[in-house]
Design an enzyme around this catalytic site. Structure first.
Site, short mmCIF file in Angstrom:
data_model
loop_
_atom_site.label_atom_id
_atom_site.label_comp_id
_atom_site.label_asym_id
_atom_site.label_seq_id
_atom_site.Cartn_x
_atom_site.Cartn_y
_atom_site.Cartn_z
N LYS A 199 10.13 30.36 -18.77
CA LYS A 199 11.28 31.11 -19.29
C LYS A 199 12.30 30.11 -19.78
O LYS A 199 12.82 29.29 -19.00
CB LYS A 199 11.87 31.99 -18.19
CG LYS A 199 13.10 32.75 -18.67
CD LYS A 199 13.59 33.76 -17.66
CE LYS A 199 14.82 34.47 -18.16
NZ LYS A 199 15.30 35.48 -17.21
N ARG A 209 21.96 40.81 -22.22
CA ARG A 209 23.09 40.62 -21.30
C ARG A 209 24.21 41.60 -21.64
O ARG A 209 24.92 42.07 -20.75
CB ARG A 209 23.57 39.17 -21.34
CG ARG A 209 22.50 38.22 -20.80
CD ARG A 209 22.91 36.76 -20.90
NE ARG A 209 21.81 35.87 -20.55
CZ ARG A 209 21.79 34.55 -20.76
NH1 ARG A 209 22.85 33.98 -21.32
NH2 ARG A 209 20.76 33.84 -20.41
N LYS A 221 22.60 28.79 -18.15
CA LYS A 221 21.44 28.87 -17.25
C LYS A 221 20.52 27.65 -17.37
O LYS A 221 19.36 27.70 -16.97
CB LYS A 221 20.70 30.19 -17.50
CG LYS A 221 21.57 31.43 -17.25
CD LYS A 221 20.75 32.73 -17.15
CE LYS A 221 21.65 33.92 -16.79
NZ LYS A 221 20.89 35.17 -16.56
N GLU A 237 4.89 24.10 -14.89
CA GLU A 237 5.30 25.36 -14.24
C GLU A 237 4.08 26.25 -14.00
O GLU A 237 3.98 26.91 -12.96
CB GLU A 237 6.32 26.10 -15.11
CG GLU A 237 7.70 25.45 -15.20
CD GLU A 237 8.50 25.56 -13.90
OE1 GLU A 237 8.18 26.42 -13.05
OE2 GLU A 237 9.45 24.77 -13.71
N LYS A 252 8.43 33.38 -22.27
CA LYS A 252 9.59 34.14 -22.74
C LYS A 252 10.65 33.21 -23.30
O LYS A 252 10.98 32.23 -22.62
CB LYS A 252 10.15 34.92 -21.56
CG LYS A 252 11.43 35.66 -21.84
CD LYS A 252 11.96 36.26 -20.58
CE LYS A 252 13.29 36.90 -20.85
NZ LYS A 252 13.89 37.47 -19.68
C1 PBG Z 1 17.44 38.23 -16.09
C2 PBG Z 1 16.67 38.55 -17.31
C3 PBG Z 1 17.05 38.25 -18.62
C4 PBG Z 1 16.11 38.83 -19.45
C5 PBG Z 1 15.14 39.43 -18.64
N1 PBG Z 1 15.50 39.23 -17.30
C6 PBG Z 1 18.29 37.57 -19.13
C7 PBG Z 1 18.57 36.20 -18.73
O1 PBG Z 1 17.75 35.50 -18.15
O2 PBG Z 1 19.70 35.81 -18.97
C8 PBG Z 1 16.17 38.81 -20.93
C9 PBG Z 1 15.41 39.83 -21.66
C10 PBG Z 1 15.78 40.03 -23.07
O3 PBG Z 1 16.61 39.32 -23.66
O4 PBG Z 1 15.22 40.97 -23.67
N2 PBG Z 1 16.87 37.51 -15.11
#
Ligand code: PBG
Length: 331
Positions: A199, A209, A221, A237, A252
């Protein structure tokens, strides 16, 4: 011209193209992400045109509607009320909280649906981070091991309510193994783990968000999500997640990281999920609403590309549209 080989022969008619097509989208490949809240109203999400933040009742109806189109998996994203948020996000493990309640309702109304839940603290945490935040001398730190303990409690809470699969999206080290042990100790050996393995710290999560009001209050983050420049690190990972017992691994965002999907495909026998995230959704939506791109064609091509790169399943906000397009194309 004299030519032994002519590539165009295999593209001559729709029938031949169908025979030689290497990659296809099926409705079974799709996972529909759903937003919901405790309020009684279904609210249009401003940052994601065409998406809704559902009431519990609306959520259940939406799940049933997705099921009738052939979709067999959903992933749940709650918007938590501000006054339930706290520094350690304890609400995430409340057995009568919003997510466990939604799981039970969906299970009752639509028993065949695979229910996947997001495991991370950002909707619950007053700091908007995926883990517990401490601030020392003005410097923000996201605690790893303390967070993992809370994530285990959150995963257990979802399993008790009836989730099929938990999906840790937090990127803390060691969380997959710890969650596996916690689930097994309580007898939930059949609950799967879909790990957000690679991720990235991506700017494409912005609209999501906005949908949940879960943006970090301070900082970014980058100390837990991966650097967009790294692909070898994704394999590192992956190896950890495999050792720790992940059932499905995820990349992702999807579109800008097709090379990462392809590399993971070469390295693992595990199923791979890819998440076409909110920013990818919004880019396509915006271009199509202006009439510049053909929405159906572009959505199908974007998803086909993700599958061709090596993904077995795709989380996409277009899931219901795609399901109905696929259905009609068979008729
Ligand atoms: C939170 C989470 C996020 C997404 C899925 N779970 C946002 C982030 O990590 O800030 C993003 C999904 C999207 O943008 O469609 N843990």
């Amino acid at each position: 011209m004299e030519m032994m080989i002519r590539g165009r022969r295999n593209r001559r008619t729709a029938a031949v193209r169908g025979l030689v097509r290497e990659t296809r989208l099926h409705v079974e490949d799709l996972i529909l992400p759903l937003f919901f809240h405790i309020d009684g109203d279904d609210v249009a999400i401003e940052s994601m045109p065409g998406c809704t933040r559902w009431s519990l009742q609306g959520l259940v109806a939406e799940v049933k509607s997705a099921y009738s189109l052939g979709i067999r998996a959903v992933v749940l994203f709650p918007k938590i009320e501000e006054d339930l948020k706290s520094p350690n996000g304890a609400e995430c493990a409340n057995d009568s909280g919003l997510v466990p309640t939604a799981i039970r309702e969906i299970r009752k109304a639509c028993p065949g649906m695979c229910i996947i839940t997001d495991v991370a603290l950002d909707p619950y945490n007053s700091d908007g981070h995926d883990g517990i935040v401490v601030k020392e001398g003005g410097k923000l730190e996201i605690l790893n091991d303390e967070t993992v303990e809370v994530l285990c409690a959150q995963a257990l809470c979802h399993a008790r309510a009836g989730a099929d699969t938990v999906a840790p999206s937090d990127m803390m080290d060691g969380r997959v193994g710890a969650i596996r042990v916690a689930l097994d100790e309580e007898g939930f050996t059949g609950v799967g783990i879909m790990s957000y393995t690679a991720k990235y710290a991506s700017a494409f999560y912005g609209p999501f968000r906005g949908a949940l009001d879960s943006a970090p209050k301070e900082g970014d983050k980058k100390t837990y999500q991966m650097d967009p420049g790294n692909a070898r690190e994704a394999i590192r990972e992956l190896l950890m997640d495999e050792e720790e017992g992940a059932d499905i691994v995820m990349v992702k965002p999807a579109g800008p990281y097709l090379d990462v999907i392809a590399r993971l495909r070469d390295e693992t026998t595990l199923p791979i999920a890819a998440y076409q995230v909110s920013g990818e959704y919004l880019m396509i939506k915006s271009a199509c609403s202006g009439g510049w791109l053909d929405e159906k064609a572009v959505v199908m091509e974007s998803l086909l590309g993700i599958k061709r790169a090596g993904a077995d399943m795709i989380l996409t906000y277009f899931a219901k549209d795609v399901a109905s397009w696929l259905k009609n194309s068979l008729e």
